[in-house]
Design an enzyme around this catalytic site. Structure first.
Site: not given
Length: 208
Positions: A97-100, A138, A166, A168
């Protein structure tokens, strides 16, 4: 520039991997700082080689940036007069995941209806890996796989469904360990209800 890192096992086993030397050294420096900022002693025995291990792991997990998925498909592209559905299902997906920058893992189901050309079955799975081994969401991953196959093979239609868990969402934040995210995208013939329903029925069927 690439260089080889030989394993330090002294029992006769040698592991050889290739990584970019400059990138590896830069990552090692920053990961050592991360350990220190977290309150750890980066010089203690258990952590001495952690910056190197993480630098190598991150390059492996993001190796998709160096892949050209279109070339993967073209490397085994053949003329064939077959215009029925081709499905490769239950393809393992490992992404981040690019956010976390935490993993999400699951499976992808990919189908296309040829229009004069087919590709090697393993190339579909390799295309999934090429896009998954990047920092991702995703939703975008699903669309990238679909677009790559559609643009390269020019089939009558493409269908992609991804189901993933996920970390995260499981390990932090809402902490729902059993939540599964499903995304889908379709082109051409798969936009017809009957074709799409056949695809869903086939990917839902019990695996051999």
């Amino acid at each position: 520039m690439e260089f080889s890192l030989n394993g330090y096992d002294n029992k006769g086993f040698t592991k050889i991997e290739k990584y970019n030397q400059e990138t590896t050294e830069e990552l090692m420096y920053h990961y050592k700082k991360v350990l220190e900022l977290l309150g750890e002693d980066a010089e203690r025995e258990g952590l001495l080689k952690t910056p190197l291990r993480v630098a190598k792991a991150m390059q492996f997990l993001t190796q998709g940036y160096h892949s050209k998925p279109e070339d993967i498909l073209r490397s085994a592209m053949f003329q064939e007069d077959y215009k029925q559905m081709v499905i490769v299902k239950d393809i393992e997906v490992y992404s981040m995941c690019e956010h976390h920058m935490l993993p999400f893992v699951g499976r992808a189901h990919v189908a296309y209806i040829p229009n004069g050309h087919i590709t090697g079955l393993s190339k579909i799975a390799r295309v999934v890996d090429a896009f998954a081994r990047r920092l991702q969401v995703q939703e975008r991953l699903t669309t990238q796989i679909k677009d790559c196959i559609q643009d390269t093979l020019n089939p009558l239609g493409v269908a992609v469904v991804i189901e993933a868990q996920h970390m995260c969402m499981s390990m932090r934040g809402v902490q729902k360990q059993n939540a599964i995210t499903t995304t889908s995208d379709f082109t051409g013939a798969f936009q017809k209800v009957a074709t799409r329903e056949e695809f869903i029925r086939l990917i839902s069927a019990k695996t051999i």
